[in-house]
Design a protein around this motif. Sequence first.
Motif, PDB file in Angstrom:
ATOM      1  N   LEU A  20      32.401  41.705 112.286  1.00 46.19           N
ATOM      2  CA  LEU A  20      31.313  41.669 111.308  1.00 46.19           C
ATOM      3  C   LEU A  20      30.253  40.633 111.691  1.00 46.19           C
ATOM      4  N   ALA A  21      30.681  39.474 112.110  1.00 50.84           N
ATOM      5  CA  ALA A  21      29.726  38.434 112.502  1.00 50.84           C
ATOM      6  C   ALA A  21      28.899  38.882 113.698  1.00 50.84           C
ATOM      7  N   GLN A  29      19.654  46.011 118.696  1.00 47.75           N
ATOM      8  CA  GLN A  29      20.152  47.103 117.874  1.00 47.75           C
ATOM      9  C   GLN A  29      21.471  47.623 118.439  1.00 47.75           C
ATOM     10  N   PRO A  30      22.436  47.940 117.562  1.00 48.10           N
ATOM     11  CA  PRO A  30      23.700  48.478 118.063  1.00 48.10           C
ATOM     12  C   PRO A  30      23.514  49.872 118.644  1.00 48.10           C
ATOM     13  N   GLY A  36      24.525  49.285 109.238  1.00 46.95           N
ATOM     14  CA  GLY A  36      25.220  49.610 107.990  1.00 46.95           C
ATOM     15  C   GLY A  36      26.448  50.472 108.210  1.00 46.95           C
ATOM     16  N   TRP A  37      26.300  51.492 109.038  1.00 45.99           N
ATOM     17  CA  TRP A  37      27.454  52.353 109.334  1.00 45.99           C
ATOM     18  C   TRP A  37      28.532  51.590 110.079  1.00 45.99           C
ATOM     19  N   TRP A  38      28.130  50.712 110.973  1.00 43.35           N
ATOM     20  CA  TRP A  38      29.130  49.930 111.704  1.00 43.35           C
ATOM     21  C   TRP A  38      29.880  48.999 110.775  1.00 43.35           C
ATOM     22  N   VAL A  39      29.184  48.405 109.792  1.00 45.78           N
ATOM     23  CA  VAL A  39      29.863  47.542 108.827  1.00 45.78           C
ATOM     24  C   VAL A  39      30.885  48.343 108.037  1.00 45.78           C
ATOM     25  N   GLY A  57      30.057  50.158 119.934  1.00 45.73           N
ATOM     26  CA  GLY A  57      28.866  49.893 119.144  1.00 45.73           C
ATOM     27  C   GLY A  57      28.041  48.705 119.556  1.00 45.73           C
ATOM     28  N   ARG A  58      28.671  47.730 120.166  1.00 48.67           N
ATOM     29  CA  ARG A  58      27.971  46.499 120.503  1.00 48.67           C
ATOM     30  C   ARG A  58      26.912  46.753 121.564  1.00 48.67           C
ATOM     31  N   ALA A  59      25.703  46.203 121.330  1.00 40.87           N
ATOM     32  CA  ALA A  59      24.617  46.363 122.286  1.00 40.87           C
ATOM     33  C   ALA A  59      24.913  45.539 123.533  1.00 40.87           C
TER      34      ALA A  59
END
Length: 107
Positions: A20-21, A29-30, A36-39, A57-59
Motif C-alpha cells: 500500500l505504501a 503511474q502504475p 484505486g484498483w490496485w489498492v 503493477g509497480r511502475a
Amino acid sequence: MIRAFVFLFLAHLALVIAALADCLGGEHQPRKLTRGWWVVIILLVPVAGGILWFSIGRARPPRPQPGTGRTGNAGGPRNPKGPVAPDDDPDFLRDIDRRLRDDNKED
C-alpha cells in the motif's frame, strides 16, 4: 502453533503495508490498472494482492538515456574521464610524496 499463525499474520500485514505504501506513494503511474484498483486488490486479495502489486503493477523506474555516461550498473562508467578517488590522482600523490620528503628532511 499459535506462534506460527502470529508470524504469518505479521508477515501478511507487513506485505500489505509495504504494498500500500509503495502503491500510494509512487511518483510514476502504475502499470495495467489505476491506483484505486490496485489498492482494492491489495486489500481484498490476502497475500496475492501484494505479490501481484510488486510483480505486475509497480511502475518500473525509467531507464537511463543513451549517451549520458551511465551504464545502468552499480559500477558506474567503465572509462571514467578523470580521477575517481584522491589516491588515483597523480597530482595528489605527487603532493603527498613531496610533503613526506619535506617532513623527513626537517627531522
